[in-house]
Design a protein around this motif. Structure first.
Motif, mmCIF file in Angstrom:
data_model
loop_
_atom_site.group_PDB
_atom_site.id
_atom_site.type_symbol
_atom_site.label_atom_id
_atom_site.label_comp_id
_atom_site.label_asym_id
_atom_site.label_seq_id
_atom_site.Cartn_x
_atom_site.Cartn_y
_atom_site.Cartn_z
ATOM 1 N N THR A 43 -8.970 -2.104 7.066
ATOM 2 C CA THR A 43 -8.334 -0.696 7.188
ATOM 3 C C THR A 43 -8.278 -0.327 5.831
ATOM 4 O O THR A 43 -8.894 0.185 5.042
ATOM 5 N N PHE A 44 -7.374 -0.910 5.143
ATOM 6 C CA PHE A 44 -7.002 -0.312 3.686
ATOM 7 C C PHE A 44 -7.946 -0.601 2.483
ATOM 8 O O PHE A 44 -8.430 0.364 2.006
ATOM 9 N N TYR A 45 -8.460 -1.938 2.775
ATOM 10 C CA TYR A 45 -9.557 -2.100 1.817
ATOM 11 C C TYR A 45 -10.934 -1.414 1.972
ATOM 12 O O TYR A 45 -11.608 -0.930 1.135
ATOM 13 N N LEU A 46 -11.243 -1.419 3.301
ATOM 14 C CA LEU A 46 -12.500 -0.545 3.808
ATOM 15 C C LEU A 46 -12.481 0.783 3.385
ATOM 16 O O LEU A 46 -13.215 1.222 2.910
ATOM 17 N N ASP A 47 -11.091 1.564 3.482
ATOM 18 C CA ASP A 47 -11.140 2.690 3.376
ATOM 19 C C ASP A 47 -10.516 3.073 1.829
ATOM 20 O O ASP A 47 -10.305 4.235 1.497
ATOM 21 N N ASN A 48 -10.673 2.162 0.907
ATOM 22 C CA ASN A 48 -10.087 2.210 -0.415
ATOM 23 C C ASN A 48 -8.601 2.988 -0.670
ATOM 24 O O ASN A 48 -8.413 3.743 -1.312
ATOM 25 N N PHE A 92 0.858 -1.239 -0.070
ATOM 26 C CA PHE A 92 0.079 0.104 -0.066
ATOM 27 C C PHE A 92 0.817 1.280 0.178
ATOM 28 O O PHE A 92 0.355 2.240 0.075
ATOM 29 N N GLY A 93 2.254 1.015 0.112
ATOM 30 C CA GLY A 93 3.158 2.234 0.119
ATOM 31 C C GLY A 93 3.809 2.325 -1.219
ATOM 32 O O GLY A 93 3.871 1.435 -2.110
ATOM 33 N N PRO A 94 5.026 3.471 -1.178
ATOM 34 C CA PRO A 94 5.611 3.489 -2.489
ATOM 35 C C PRO A 94 6.563 2.370 -2.457
ATOM 36 O O PRO A 94 7.299 2.098 -3.633
ATOM 37 N N LYS A 95 6.973 1.921 -1.264
ATOM 38 C CA LYS A 95 7.838 0.691 -1.449
ATOM 39 C C LYS A 95 7.340 -0.695 -0.744
ATOM 40 O O LYS A 95 6.724 -0.365 0.140
ATOM 41 N N THR A 152 -5.238 2.425 -1.301
ATOM 42 C CA THR A 152 -4.529 1.457 -1.963
ATOM 43 C C THR A 152 -2.845 1.928 -2.447
ATOM 44 O O THR A 152 -2.109 1.313 -2.792
ATOM 45 N N CYS A 153 -2.976 3.274 -2.111
ATOM 46 C CA CYS A 153 -1.571 4.011 -2.543
ATOM 47 C C CYS A 153 -1.375 5.132 -1.295
ATOM 48 O O CYS A 153 -2.013 6.031 -1.351
ATOM 49 N N THR A 154 -0.649 5.101 -0.424
ATOM 50 C CA THR A 154 -0.189 6.189 0.322
ATOM 51 C C THR A 154 1.371 6.065 0.624
ATOM 52 O O THR A 154 2.094 5.482 0.236
ATOM 53 N N THR A 155 1.583 6.860 1.829
ATOM 54 C CA THR A 155 3.023 6.861 2.246
ATOM 55 C C THR A 155 3.503 5.732 3.159
ATOM 56 O O THR A 155 2.348 5.206 3.753
ATOM 57 N N THR A 156 4.707 5.509 3.308
ATOM 58 C CA THR A 156 5.193 4.281 4.285
ATOM 59 C C THR A 156 4.891 4.582 5.503
ATOM 60 O O THR A 156 4.563 3.785 6.378
ATOM 61 N N ALA A 157 4.840 5.970 5.904
ATOM 62 C CA ALA A 157 4.636 6.136 7.303
ATOM 63 C C ALA A 157 3.234 5.886 7.751
ATOM 64 O O ALA A 157 2.933 5.292 8.742
ATOM 65 N N ILE A 158 2.346 6.283 6.806
ATOM 66 C CA ILE A 158 0.913 6.128 6.939
ATOM 67 C C ILE A 158 0.809 4.677 7.149
ATOM 68 O O ILE A 158 -0.024 4.169 7.945
ATOM 69 N N VAL A 159 1.178 3.965 6.356
ATOM 70 C CA VAL A 159 1.062 2.288 6.158
ATOM 71 C C VAL A 159 1.397 1.701 7.591
ATOM 72 O O VAL A 159 0.711 1.098 8.318
ATOM 73 N N LYS A 160 2.628 2.223 8.145
ATOM 74 C CA LYS A 160 2.844 1.647 9.440
ATOM 75 C C LYS A 160 2.197 2.011 10.473
ATOM 76 O O LYS A 160 1.718 1.423 11.410
ATOM 77 N N GLN A 161 1.694 3.532 10.571
ATOM 78 C CA GLN A 161 0.986 3.978 11.564
ATOM 79 C C GLN A 161 -0.381 3.039 11.469
ATOM 80 O O GLN A 161 -1.059 2.967 12.573
ATOM 81 N N ILE A 162 -1.231 2.999 10.341
ATOM 82 C CA ILE A 162 -2.435 2.169 10.392
ATOM 83 C C ILE A 162 -2.229 0.862 10.812
ATOM 84 O O ILE A 162 -3.171 0.140 11.762
ATOM 85 N N VAL A 163 -0.939 0.020 10.688
ATOM 86 C CA VAL A 163 -1.116 -1.334 11.092
ATOM 87 C C VAL A 163 -0.781 -1.207 12.582
ATOM 88 O O VAL A 163 -1.382 -1.984 13.269
ATOM 89 N N GLU A 164 -0.166 -0.160 13.167
ATOM 90 C CA GLU A 164 0.200 -0.181 14.523
ATOM 91 C C GLU A 164 -1.153 0.062 15.297
ATOM 92 O O GLU A 164 -1.405 -0.583 16.232
ATOM 93 N N SER A 183 6.666 -7.143 13.838
ATOM 94 C CA SER A 183 7.787 -6.283 13.430
ATOM 95 C C SER A 183 7.269 -5.826 11.932
ATOM 96 O O SER A 183 6.520 -6.850 11.109
ATOM 97 N N ILE A 184 7.427 -4.756 11.586
ATOM 98 C CA ILE A 184 7.642 -4.118 9.949
ATOM 99 C C ILE A 184 8.644 -3.771 9.454
ATOM 100 O O ILE A 184 9.450 -2.959 10.146
ATOM 101 N N GLY A 185 8.702 -4.439 8.332
ATOM 102 C CA GLY A 185 10.069 -4.288 7.685
ATOM 103 C C GLY A 185 10.013 -4.012 6.170
ATOM 104 O O GLY A 185 9.144 -4.488 5.564
ATOM 105 N N GLU A 186 11.340 -3.914 5.560
ATOM 106 C CA GLU A 186 11.359 -3.841 4.271
ATOM 107 C C GLU A 186 11.847 -5.016 3.543
ATOM 108 O O GLU A 186 11.755 -5.258 2.220
ATOM 109 N N ARG A 187 12.264 -6.021 4.242
ATOM 110 C CA ARG A 187 12.731 -7.203 3.921
ATOM 111 C C ARG A 187 12.509 -8.280 4.606
ATOM 112 O O ARG A 187 12.393 -8.361 5.768
#
Length: 383
Positions: free
Chosen positions: A336-341, A239-242, A343-355, A261-265
């Motif tokens: 969260t993501f699918y309910l609010d449509n 859901f983010g740029p990376k 599909t494309c946001t920032t990395t910080a927002i993705v982490k905040q939503i998950v937490e 844990s939330i990570g890129e790898r």
């Protein structure tokens, strides 16, 4: 060619007043049900030129020099008003879908507003509602308890962002000492369109399982005490740029997420970081995962054994063997993501939503299998 509409002079004057007050043309047309933008411009031109008498002329007729609207008889005025009222009723029928899903309160309110201009019988004919039905609706006593329940149901559905179905909404109402039947709540939610809006989960068939590791858990997802059976998995967060990944560990006793844990790898260090967050465990604790390369790695299995846990793994190509954590990851995305449509946001927002969701899932979100309590509430009561 469409039917030409005659507007009463009161409507024309109201439109002119709104335009002089700075109201946009589109809003004026929607408010007064004016079909053509050109008509509004024409009325404004007549007003600015001082040709006020022309506002009362019927459709298709222009007054000759020296003659005004005074020659128009009362019958013609009444005809114009009736045409306008009929147009209003026809437009309302299109918007409200009257005749298919009639709302009693809307009909009663509309008749009360218009019955001073045309008869009740004519209004009911245009709406496609028998006059006797209108009087029955008008004289029907409103049940105050029903109204109170509908208001509470609507408030709860909005509060939880339409994530709950009628069973959980019923459970919340009963917490407030409001004893209601779940079928009644289901009817209210269906009538108002307040059903659960979480994306329907899809199930696809899988091939024959192939045993390459011992499945100690063997789909026994019930635990007698906290930290007796744990399950873990990784899910993708696109859901983010990376790309981002979520590694989480769940306690099967109450479904609580006790480490994540939330990570890129999604490498071994990533899952080891999640594993290190676990508290001190007893030797009888079982940790279940799939056959991913990070879980079959030497470093991961070494850490599991050093902590005194028993390793358990799903069969290959059988995600149902780890259904509990798979269900949590599905709920996280759909609520969260699918309910609010989103599909494309920032990395910080993705982490905040998950937490935020994990906090909500552990402390607030009730579960039917936990007697309609949240995981943390269930654990505290059990202890």
């Amino acid at each position: 060619m469409g039917t030409r509409v005659s507007y009463p002079v009161e409507v024309k004057m109201k439109a002119i007043e709104m335009r002089l007050a700075g109201v946009p043309v589109k809003e004026v047309m929607e408010t007064l049900q004016i079909r053509n933008r050109t008509q509004l411009k024409t009325w404004m031109r007549w007003y600015k030129n001082g040709e006020m008498k022309r506002l009362e002329q019927p459709v298709g007729k222009q007054y000759t020099y020296g003659k005004g609207p005074h020659s128009q008889d009362a019958f013609a005025k009444l005809e114009a008003e009736n045409r306008y009222l009929k147009q209003q009723l026809d437009n309302l029928k299109k918007v409200q879908r009257i005749g298919k899903e009639v709302d009693a309160q809307v009909v009663v309110k509309l008749v009360e507003e218009l019955k001073g201009d045309i008869s009740v019988q004519q209004i009911c004919q245009h709406l496609g509602v028998p006059r006797s039905t209108y009087y029955r609706w008008k004289n029907k006593r409103v049940d105050p308890l029903q109204k109170k329940i509908e208001q509470k149901v609507g408030k709860l559905c909005q509060q939880f962002k339409f994530r709950y179905g009628y069973r959980k909404i019923t459970a919340l109402l009963r917490r407030e000492d409001l004893q209601v039947n779940h079928k009644r709540i289901q009817r209210i939610m269906q009538k108002q369109g307040w059903q659960c809006r979480v994306k329907v989960k899809k199930h696809k068939s899988i091939g024959q399982p192939y045993h390459i590791a011992h499945n100690v858990l063997n789909r026994t997802f019930q635990a007698e005490r906290p930290l007796e059976k744990l399950v873990t998995d990784i899910t993708y967060l696109p859901f983010g740029p990376k790309p981002l990944y979520l590694s989480s560990i769940q306690d099967l006793f109450n479904g609580e997420i006790i480490a994540y844990s939330i990570g890129e790898r999604q490498d071994t260090d990533f899952v080891l970081d999640t594993l290190r967050q676990l508290p001190t465990l007893s030797s009888s604790c079982t940790l279940h995962s799939d056959q991913g390369s990070v879980y079959t790695s030497y470093a991961y299995q070494k850490q599991v054994k050093e902590r005194g846990m028993t390793m358990s793994m799903s069969r290959k190509g059988t995600p149902a063997d780890n259904a509990s954590i798979e269900s949590f990851h599905s709920s996280l995305k759909t609520e969260t993501f699918y309910l609010d449509n989103l599909t494309c946001t920032t990395t910080a927002i993705v982490k905040q939503i998950v937490e935020d969701y994990i906090t909500y899932y552990n402390n607030i979100r009730i579960q039917t299998k936990l007697n309609n309590q949240s995981p943390v509430q269930y654990r505290k009561l059990a202890i």
